[in-house]
Design a protein around this motif. Sequence first.
Motif, PDB file in Angstrom:
ATOM      1  N   PRO A  23       0.829  -1.209   0.000  1.00 57.44           N
ATOM      2  CA  PRO A  23       0.000   0.000   0.000  1.00 57.44           C
ATOM      3  C   PRO A  23       0.865   1.262   0.000  1.00 57.44           C
ATOM      4  CG  PRO A  23      -0.367  -1.318   2.001  1.00 57.44           C
ATOM      5  CD  PRO A  23       0.667  -2.010   1.187  1.00 57.44           C
ATOM      6  N   GLU A  24       0.304   2.331  -0.496  1.00 58.89           N
ATOM      7  CA  GLU A  24       1.046   3.581  -0.587  1.00 58.89           C
ATOM      8  C   GLU A  24       1.488   4.076   0.792  1.00 58.89           C
ATOM      9  OE1 GLU A  24      -0.165   7.839  -2.263  1.00 58.89           O
ATOM     10  OE2 GLU A  24      -0.185   6.249  -3.777  1.00 58.89           O
ATOM     11  N   GLU A  25       0.661   3.873   1.811  1.00 61.91           N
ATOM     12  CA  GLU A  25       1.021   4.303   3.167  1.00 61.91           C
ATOM     13  C   GLU A  25       2.268   3.566   3.658  1.00 61.91           C
ATOM     14  OE1 GLU A  25      -2.153   2.938   2.574  1.00 61.91           O
ATOM     15  OE2 GLU A  25      -3.002   4.893   2.109  1.00 61.91           O
ATOM     16  N   PHE A  26       2.360   2.283   3.326  1.00 61.71           N
ATOM     17  CA  PHE A  26       3.524   1.484   3.701  1.00 61.71           C
ATOM     18  C   PHE A  26       4.781   2.053   3.052  1.00 61.71           C
ATOM     19  CE2 PHE A  26       6.479  -1.988   2.804  1.00 61.71           C
ATOM     20  CZ  PHE A  26       6.606  -2.591   4.044  1.00 61.71           C
ATOM     21  N   LYS A  27       4.676   2.401   1.783  1.00 64.76           N
ATOM     22  CA  LYS A  27       5.816   2.942   1.051  1.00 64.76           C
ATOM     23  C   LYS A  27       6.248   4.287   1.631  1.00 64.76           C
ATOM     24  CE  LYS A  27       4.328   0.730  -3.237  1.00 64.76           C
ATOM     25  NZ  LYS A  27       3.854   0.963  -4.606  1.00 64.76           N
ATOM     26  N   ILE A  28       5.270   5.137   1.930  1.00 64.35           N
ATOM     27  CA  ILE A  28       5.582   6.456   2.480  1.00 64.35           C
ATOM     28  C   ILE A  28       6.258   6.318   3.837  1.00 64.35           C
ATOM     29  CG2 ILE A  28       4.529   8.581   3.370  1.00 64.35           C
ATOM     30  CD1 ILE A  28       2.446   8.284   1.075  1.00 64.35           C
ATOM     31  N   GLU A  29       5.773   5.413   4.665  1.00 66.03           N
ATOM     32  CA  GLU A  29       6.393   5.210   5.980  1.00 66.03           C
ATOM     33  C   GLU A  29       7.812   4.668   5.832  1.00 66.03           C
ATOM     34  OE1 GLU A  29       7.322   5.308   9.791  1.00 66.03           O
ATOM     35  OE2 GLU A  29       5.559   6.240   8.899  1.00 66.03           O
ATOM     36  N   ALA A  30       8.033   3.790   4.880  1.00 63.16           N
ATOM     37  CA  ALA A  30       9.385   3.272   4.641  1.00 63.16           C
ATOM     38  C   ALA A  30      10.319   4.402   4.225  1.00 63.16           C
ATOM     39  CB  ALA A  30       9.344   2.180   3.576  1.00 63.16           C
ATOM     40  N   VAL A  31       9.840   5.285   3.374  1.00 60.60           N
ATOM     41  CA  VAL A  31      10.646   6.430   2.931  1.00 60.60           C
ATOM     42  C   VAL A  31      10.944   7.339   4.111  1.00 60.60           C
ATOM     43  CG1 VAL A  31      10.604   8.519   1.512  1.00 60.60           C
ATOM     44  CG2 VAL A  31       9.861   6.329   0.551  1.00 60.60           C
ATOM     45  N   ARG A  32       9.960   7.562   4.984  1.00 62.31           N
ATOM     46  CA  ARG A  32      10.177   8.420   6.169  1.00 62.31           C
ATOM     47  C   ARG A  32      11.254   7.849   7.080  1.00 62.31           C
ATOM     48  NH1 ARG A  32       3.987   9.467   7.348  1.00 62.31           N
ATOM     49  NH2 ARG A  32       3.664  11.194   5.925  1.00 62.31           N
ATOM     50  N   GLN A  33      11.303   6.528   7.202  1.00 63.31           N
ATOM     51  CA  GLN A  33      12.327   5.919   8.047  1.00 63.31           C
ATOM     52  C   GLN A  33      13.722   6.246   7.533  1.00 63.31           C
ATOM     53  OE1 GLN A  33      11.755   1.758   8.902  1.00 63.31           O
ATOM     54  NE2 GLN A  33       9.566   2.030   9.279  1.00 63.31           N
ATOM     55  N   VAL A  34      13.860   6.356   6.233  1.00 59.01           N
ATOM     56  CA  VAL A  34      15.160   6.676   5.644  1.00 59.01           C
ATOM     57  C   VAL A  34      15.421   8.177   5.697  1.00 59.01           C
ATOM     58  CG1 VAL A  34      16.533   6.619   3.523  1.00 59.01           C
ATOM     59  CG2 VAL A  34      15.121   4.656   4.141  1.00 59.01           C
ATOM     60  N   THR A  35      14.449   8.978   5.256  1.00 61.56           N
ATOM     61  CA  THR A  35      14.689  10.417   5.113  1.00 61.56           C
ATOM     62  C   THR A  35      14.592  11.166   6.428  1.00 61.56           C
ATOM     63  OG1 THR A  35      12.364  10.792   4.537  1.00 61.56           O
ATOM     64  CG2 THR A  35      13.919  10.476   2.723  1.00 61.56           C
ATOM     65  N   ASP A  36      13.595  10.868   7.240  1.00 58.25           N
ATOM     66  CA  ASP A  36      13.379  11.625   8.475  1.00 58.25           C
ATOM     67  C   ASP A  36      14.145  11.060   9.665  1.00 58.25           C
ATOM     68  OD1 ASP A  36      11.653  13.103   6.942  1.00 58.25           O
ATOM     69  OD2 ASP A  36       9.830  12.217   7.781  1.00 58.25           O
ATOM     70  N   ARG A  37      14.179   9.757   9.780  1.00 58.91           N
ATOM     71  CA  ARG A  37      14.775   9.136  10.967  1.00 58.91           C
ATOM     72  C   ARG A  37      16.239   8.764  10.785  1.00 58.91           C
ATOM     73  NH1 ARG A  37       9.589   5.924  10.891  1.00 58.91           N
ATOM     74  NH2 ARG A  37       8.111   7.367  11.814  1.00 58.91           N
ATOM     75  N   GLY A  38      16.741   8.847   9.558  1.00 53.70           N
ATOM     76  CA  GLY A  38      18.165   8.642   9.330  1.00 53.70           C
ATOM     77  C   GLY A  38      18.626   7.199   9.252  1.00 53.70           C
ATOM     78  N   HIS A  39      17.721   6.252   9.123  1.00 50.71           N
ATOM     79  CA  HIS A  39      18.121   4.852   8.973  1.00 50.71           C
ATOM     80  C   HIS A  39      18.667   4.647   7.564  1.00 50.71           C
ATOM     81  CE1 HIS A  39      16.297   3.772  12.778  1.00 50.71           C
ATOM     82  NE2 HIS A  39      15.166   4.339  12.398  1.00 50.71           N
ATOM     83  N   SER A  40      19.548   3.672   7.410  1.00 54.89           N
ATOM     84  CA  SER A  40      20.093   3.405   6.083  1.00 54.89           C
ATOM     85  C   SER A  40      19.060   2.656   5.239  1.00 54.89           C
ATOM     86  CB  SER A  40      21.379   2.578   6.172  1.00 54.89           C
ATOM     87  OG  SER A  40      21.077   1.241   6.508  1.00 54.89           O
ATOM     88  N   VAL A  41      19.202   2.772   3.949  1.00 53.42           N
ATOM     89  CA  VAL A  41      18.283   2.106   3.019  1.00 53.42           C
ATOM     90  C   VAL A  41      18.364   0.598   3.214  1.00 53.42           C
ATOM     91  CG1 VAL A  41      17.803   1.675   0.582  1.00 53.42           C
ATOM     92  CG2 VAL A  41      18.328   3.988   1.347  1.00 53.42           C
ATOM     93  N   ALA A  42      19.573   0.089   3.375  1.00 54.12           N
ATOM     94  CA  ALA A  42      19.746  -1.356   3.545  1.00 54.12           C
ATOM     95  C   ALA A  42      19.063  -1.855   4.816  1.00 54.12           C
ATOM     96  CB  ALA A  42      21.233  -1.703   3.580  1.00 54.12           C
ATOM     97  N   GLN A  43      19.188  -1.105   5.912  1.00 49.05           N
ATOM     98  CA  GLN A  43      18.552  -1.506   7.172  1.00 49.05           C
ATOM     99  C   GLN A  43      17.035  -1.539   7.038  1.00 49.05           C
ATOM    100  OE1 GLN A  43      19.982   1.535   9.776  1.00 49.05           O
ATOM    101  NE2 GLN A  43      21.562   0.217  10.698  1.00 49.05           N
ATOM    102  N   VAL A  44      16.475  -0.484   6.470  1.00 51.46           N
ATOM    103  CA  VAL A  44      15.012  -0.407   6.340  1.00 51.46           C
ATOM    104  C   VAL A  44      14.510  -1.486   5.397  1.00 51.46           C
ATOM    105  CG1 VAL A  44      13.094   1.063   5.580  1.00 51.46           C
ATOM    106  CG2 VAL A  44      14.988   2.060   6.887  1.00 51.46           C
ATOM    107  N   ALA A  45      15.188  -1.682   4.283  1.00 52.08           N
ATOM    108  CA  ALA A  45      14.767  -2.702   3.319  1.00 52.08           C
ATOM    109  C   ALA A  45      14.803  -4.087   3.950  1.00 52.08           C
ATOM    110  CB  ALA A  45      15.669  -2.655   2.090  1.00 52.08           C
ATOM    111  N   ASP A  46      15.865  -4.370   4.702  1.00 52.69           N
ATOM    112  CA  ASP A  46      15.990  -5.683   5.355  1.00 52.69           C
ATOM    113  C   ASP A  46      14.898  -5.863   6.409  1.00 52.69           C
ATOM    114  OD1 ASP A  46      17.333  -8.172   5.788  1.00 52.69           O
ATOM    115  OD2 ASP A  46      18.119  -7.317   7.664  1.00 52.69           O
ATOM    116  N   ARG A  47      14.668  -4.829   7.205  1.00 51.39           N
ATOM    117  CA  ARG A  47      13.672  -4.901   8.277  1.00 51.39           C
ATOM    118  C   ARG A  47      12.267  -5.096   7.720  1.00 51.39           C
ATOM    119  NH1 ARG A  47      13.026   0.197  10.680  1.00 51.39           N
ATOM    120  NH2 ARG A  47      15.263   0.323  10.508  1.00 51.39           N
TER     121      ARG A  47
END
Length: 92
Positions: free
Chosen positions: A7-31
């Motif tokens: 869902p689009e909300e899931f995608k937006i939240e994933a992007v926020r984890q990278v852009t706003d919270r500073g997590h790496s793309v690899a960490q968020v993708a794996d999680r």
Amino acid sequence: MSSKRYPEEFKIEAVRQVTDRGHSVAQVADRLGVTTHSLYAWIRKFGPDSEQHQANADDQVEIRRLQKELKRVTEERDILKKAAAYFASQSD
């Protein structure tokens, strides 16, 4: 190969984890169990620069349309030049 739809909300939240919270793309993708490729695509679409990416994409579409039109008009002009030369030689 089947692809899972998110869902689009899931995608937006994933992007926020990278852009706003500073997590790496690899960490968020794996999680989240998604590929880094998908996450980068979501960042382009939903990230802070998404308006700029959309504008660039729109510009590229317009450039391709104009190039196609220019090619058509150039071919028409060349045909008309040849026709004008032919009829000019026939009238002599």
